[in-house]
Design an enzyme around this catalytic site. Structure first.
Site, short mmCIF file in Angstrom:
data_model
loop_
_atom_site.label_atom_id
_atom_site.label_comp_id
_atom_site.label_asym_id
_atom_site.label_seq_id
_atom_site.Cartn_x
_atom_site.Cartn_y
_atom_site.Cartn_z
N HIS A 100 -21.65 -54.45 -59.59
CA HIS A 100 -22.36 -53.97 -60.77
C HIS A 100 -21.91 -54.76 -62.00
O HIS A 100 -20.75 -55.18 -62.10
CB HIS A 100 -22.10 -52.49 -61.01
CG HIS A 100 -22.80 -51.60 -60.03
ND1 HIS A 100 -22.70 -50.24 -60.08
CD2 HIS A 100 -23.62 -51.88 -58.99
CE1 HIS A 100 -23.43 -49.71 -59.12
NE2 HIS A 100 -23.99 -50.69 -58.44
N GLU A 120 -21.13 -54.09 -65.17
CA GLU A 120 -19.97 -53.69 -65.96
C GLU A 120 -18.67 -53.83 -65.16
O GLU A 120 -17.63 -54.19 -65.72
CB GLU A 120 -20.14 -52.28 -66.51
CG GLU A 120 -20.33 -51.18 -65.48
CD GLU A 120 -21.77 -50.91 -65.12
OE1 GLU A 120 -22.52 -51.84 -64.81
OE2 GLU A 120 -22.15 -49.72 -65.13
N CYS A 165 -22.70 -45.81 -63.15
CA CYS A 165 -22.60 -44.97 -61.96
C CYS A 165 -21.18 -44.41 -61.87
O CYS A 165 -20.30 -44.79 -62.66
CB CYS A 165 -22.94 -45.82 -60.72
SG CYS A 165 -21.63 -46.99 -60.29
N CYS A 202 -18.40 -47.24 -61.57
CA CYS A 202 -18.13 -47.99 -62.80
C CYS A 202 -17.50 -47.11 -63.87
O CYS A 202 -16.60 -47.55 -64.59
CB CYS A 202 -19.42 -48.64 -63.30
SG CYS A 202 -20.05 -49.89 -62.15
#
Length: 155
Positions: free
Chosen positions: A58, A60, A88, A91
């Site tokens: 992801h 981030e 999510c 993260c």
């Protein structure tokens, strides 16, 4: 002062949107992120789950990994994360563990977002509190996501 704060948020979210465009062009879900320290971008990331088959691919998460390497520490205590989509659980957990100072996100994720949508994870009684502010340049973040999924449906 408020105007300057808003201009700063727009500047960094615009940089995150440029990362989202990179993901879009690589046929990844177009989410982008930047990590800011002392008023400067120190790391950038965009989704790479499909292309690199990474569980943690992801935007981030990848940006935080780069920031930690640059800082020489897993602690990102004085760093801010700007991401085009609400994080999510994975993260968000990484942000709490890394002790990120502020999270700024674009559009809500009603399927797996845990800042405001499915859950308010940052309000749970963890030992570190991340300040969260959402819906920054949400229209722009939503637009690129909609374009991506429209293109995907046509295939």
């Amino acid at each position: 002062m408020k105007f300057q704060e808003n201009q700063k948020k727009i500047k960094f979210m615009t940089a995150a949107l440029k990362e989202a465009e990179k993901a879009f062009n690589a046929n990844e879900v177009p989410v982008g992120a930047v990590v800011v320290y002392d008023g400067k971008i120190i790391a950038r990331g965009h989704n790479k789950r499909e292309g690199e088959q990474l569980i943690h691919g992801h935007a981030e998460f990848l940006a935080m990994l780069k920031a930690a390497k640059k800082m020489g520490s897993w602690r990102l205590e004085d760093c801010d994360v700007y991401v085009t989509m609400e994080p999510c659980p994975m993260c968000a957990g990484a942000m709490i563990q890394a002790r990120v100072k502020n999270l700024y996100y674009g559009v809500k994720d009603y399927k797996s977002g845990v800042a405001d949508s499915v859950l308010k994870m940052f309000e749970l009684p963890f030992s570190h509190k991340v300040h969260v502010e959402g819906m920054i340049m949400a229209e722009e973040s939503e637009k690129i996501l909609k374009e991506f999924f429209k293109k995907l449906r046509k295939k």
